[in-house]
Design a protein around this motif. Structure first.
Motif, short mmCIF file in Angstrom:
data_model
loop_
_atom_site.label_atom_id
_atom_site.label_comp_id
_atom_site.label_asym_id
_atom_site.label_seq_id
_atom_site.Cartn_x
_atom_site.Cartn_y
_atom_site.Cartn_z
N LEU A 30 0.82 -1.21 0.00
CA LEU A 30 0.00 0.00 0.00
C LEU A 30 0.85 1.26 0.00
O LEU A 30 0.44 2.29 -0.55
N THR A 31 2.03 1.20 0.61
CA THR A 31 2.94 2.35 0.54
C THR A 31 3.37 2.61 -0.89
O THR A 31 3.37 3.76 -1.36
N LEU A 32 3.74 1.55 -1.60
CA LEU A 32 4.11 1.71 -3.02
C LEU A 32 2.92 2.19 -3.84
O LEU A 32 3.07 3.05 -4.72
N PHE A 33 1.74 1.66 -3.56
CA PHE A 33 0.54 2.07 -4.28
C PHE A 33 0.26 3.55 -4.05
O PHE A 33 0.00 4.31 -5.00
N GLY A 34 0.30 3.99 -2.80
CA GLY A 34 0.07 5.40 -2.49
C GLY A 34 1.13 6.30 -3.08
O GLY A 34 0.82 7.39 -3.59
N ALA A 35 2.40 5.86 -3.04
CA ALA A 35 3.48 6.65 -3.63
C ALA A 35 3.27 6.78 -5.14
O ALA A 35 3.53 7.84 -5.72
N GLY A 36 2.80 5.71 -5.78
CA GLY A 36 2.52 5.79 -7.21
C GLY A 36 1.40 6.77 -7.52
O GLY A 36 1.49 7.53 -8.50
N LEU A 37 0.36 6.80 -6.68
CA LEU A 37 -0.72 7.76 -6.89
C LEU A 37 -0.24 9.20 -6.70
O LEU A 37 -0.61 10.10 -7.47
N MET A 38 0.59 9.43 -5.69
CA MET A 38 1.12 10.77 -5.46
C MET A 38 2.04 11.19 -6.60
O MET A 38 2.04 12.34 -7.03
N ALA A 39 2.84 10.24 -7.11
CA ALA A 39 3.70 10.54 -8.25
C ALA A 39 2.87 10.89 -9.48
O ALA A 39 3.22 11.81 -10.24
N ALA A 40 1.76 10.19 -9.68
CA ALA A 40 0.88 10.48 -10.82
C ALA A 40 0.30 11.88 -10.72
O ALA A 40 0.24 12.61 -11.72
N GLN A 41 -0.10 12.29 -9.52
CA GLN A 41 -0.63 13.64 -9.33
C GLN A 41 0.45 14.69 -9.56
O GLN A 41 0.19 15.75 -10.16
N LEU A 238 -2.86 1.82 8.02
CA LEU A 238 -2.44 2.89 8.92
C LEU A 238 -0.92 3.09 8.86
O LEU A 238 -0.44 4.23 8.81
N MET A 239 -0.18 2.00 8.83
CA MET A 239 1.28 2.08 8.72
C MET A 239 1.69 2.67 7.37
O MET A 239 2.61 3.48 7.28
N ALA A 240 0.96 2.29 6.32
CA ALA A 240 1.26 2.83 4.99
C ALA A 240 0.99 4.33 4.93
O ALA A 240 1.79 5.11 4.39
N CYS A 241 -0.15 4.76 5.50
CA CYS A 241 -0.48 6.19 5.50
C CYS A 241 0.54 6.99 6.32
O CYS A 241 0.93 8.10 5.93
N ALA A 242 0.97 6.43 7.45
CA ALA A 242 1.99 7.10 8.25
C ALA A 242 3.29 7.23 7.48
O ALA A 242 3.96 8.28 7.51
N THR A 243 3.65 6.18 6.75
CA THR A 243 4.88 6.23 5.94
C THR A 243 4.76 7.26 4.83
O THR A 243 5.70 8.02 4.56
N LEU A 244 3.59 7.30 4.17
CA LEU A 244 3.38 8.28 3.10
C LEU A 244 3.42 9.70 3.64
O LEU A 244 4.01 10.60 3.03
N ALA A 245 2.79 9.92 4.79
CA ALA A 245 2.78 11.26 5.39
C ALA A 245 4.19 11.69 5.76
O ALA A 245 4.60 12.83 5.51
N LEU A 246 4.95 10.78 6.36
CA LEU A 246 6.32 11.10 6.75
C LEU A 246 7.18 11.37 5.52
O LEU A 246 7.94 12.35 5.48
N GLY A 247 7.04 10.53 4.50
CA GLY A 247 7.81 10.74 3.28
C GLY A 247 7.44 12.03 2.58
O GLY A 247 8.31 12.75 2.09
N PHE A 248 6.14 12.35 2.55
CA PHE A 248 5.70 13.59 1.92
C PHE A 248 6.26 14.81 2.65
O PHE A 248 6.74 15.76 2.03
#
Length: 300
Positions: A30-41, A238-248
């Motif tokens: 899910l972290t990779l999936f979310g990162a891909g969506l953010m990269a697309a945006q 939840l862990m994926a969202c926390a990772t995405l938020a921290l990375g962002f």
């Protein structure tokens, strides 16, 4: 309800190792999936900004020009310039056309190459005058380019698509590569969830059979398994969202936006969309495999 919660907790504790492995797989995928969506945006933002600024440059002939629709040793005539301008302005894909004289091109050349040792080797007469074209839709440029290349007095047409398109193709490839890897990991997580639920249901098959025989509803029988997989999926999300938020925050907000201020960057609203998508996928990833894995034990 108490029975359902007790059975859920018992299942999570009994299959602790399997539960942890599923959570980690969901977290990474899910972290990779979310990162891909953010990269697309981010790519869409950059593409929209740069494509909106794209202009075509129609370079006219000078005495030293070769190729195109040029007469050897002759500049584009005034009549040809008027014909070129009229044709470009009549094209419905063209929003605006403005003329860049040799003198203006020479001044721009001196500004760009002011530190070059070749600066004084070029004169005003050697510069090409041109028409700059602003398009209604920057993506519909090929028809305008084809028309301009067929006009007398035109030496060449230059557009930034030839530079930007390969860059965006590579960016899109990276983006879809990340999403593709996340999909493979999500499939692995779904299989792990289904397998863990199937093992738990098999170990309790006698109890489930008795419950079904005495009239317990499918939802009542399935509820502990659904809650078990939902807890697993939501913890991973939840862990994926926390990772995405921290990375962002660390990569985009504190570094990229500060270092490259000329680009428009995604903000927290874009990150929120990606996290919402992650949560939805986590819920679906938890429910669907569980339903498929337990339906065998819901038959009398």
């Amino acid at each position: 309800m108490r029975h359902t919660l007790r059975e859920t907790w018992s299942g999570l504790r009994r299959n602790l190792t399997m539960t942890l492995s599923v959570i980690v797989t969901i977290w990474v995928s899910l972290t990779l999936f979310g990162a891909g969506l953010m990269a697309a945006q981010q790519i869409d933002l950059v593409k929209g900004r740069w494509y909106d600024r794209i202009e075509l440059s129609v370079f006219l002939c000078v005495k030293d020009s070769s190729g195109g629709n040029c007469q050897p040793g002759a500049d584009t005539t005034d009549a040809q310039r008027a014909q070129i301008l009229a044709a470009l302005e009549a094209n419905p894909e063209v929003e605006r056309v403005y003329y860049v004289s040799k003198q203006e091109a020479y001044e721009e050349y001196r500004e760009v190459f002011k530190d070059s040792p070749l600066l004084e080797t070029v004169t005003v007469d050697q510069m090409q005058d041109s028409y700059k074209i602003k398009l209604v839709n920057p993506e519909n440029y090929q028809g305008v380019v084809s028309e301009a290349l067929g006009l007398d007095g035109v030496q060449n047409v230059v557009d930034m698509h030839t530079v930007l398109d390969p860059i965006f193709r590579w960016l899109n490839a990276v983006q879809w590569g990340a999403i593709g890897m996340s999909v493979l990991l999500l499939v692995a997580a779904a299989l792990q969830i289904a397998n863990s639920i199937r093992i738990a249901a098999f170990s309790r098959r006698r109890e489930l059979g008795i419950m079904r025989f005495v009239g317990a509803s499918n939802l009542y029988i399935m509820a502990p398994f659904l809650l078990e997989s939902l807890v697993t999926g939501l913890v991973g999300a939840l862990m994926a969202c926390a990772t995405l938020a921290l990375g962002f925050e660390l990569i985009v907000q504190r570094n990229a936006q500060v270092s490259i201020q000329s680009l428009q960057w995604i903000d927290w609203s874009h990150a929120g969309i990606a996290m919402a998508a992650v949560a939805v996928v986590a819920i679906l990833l938890s429910i669907i495999p569980t339903i498929l894995a337990t339906r065998k034990y819901l038959r009398v």
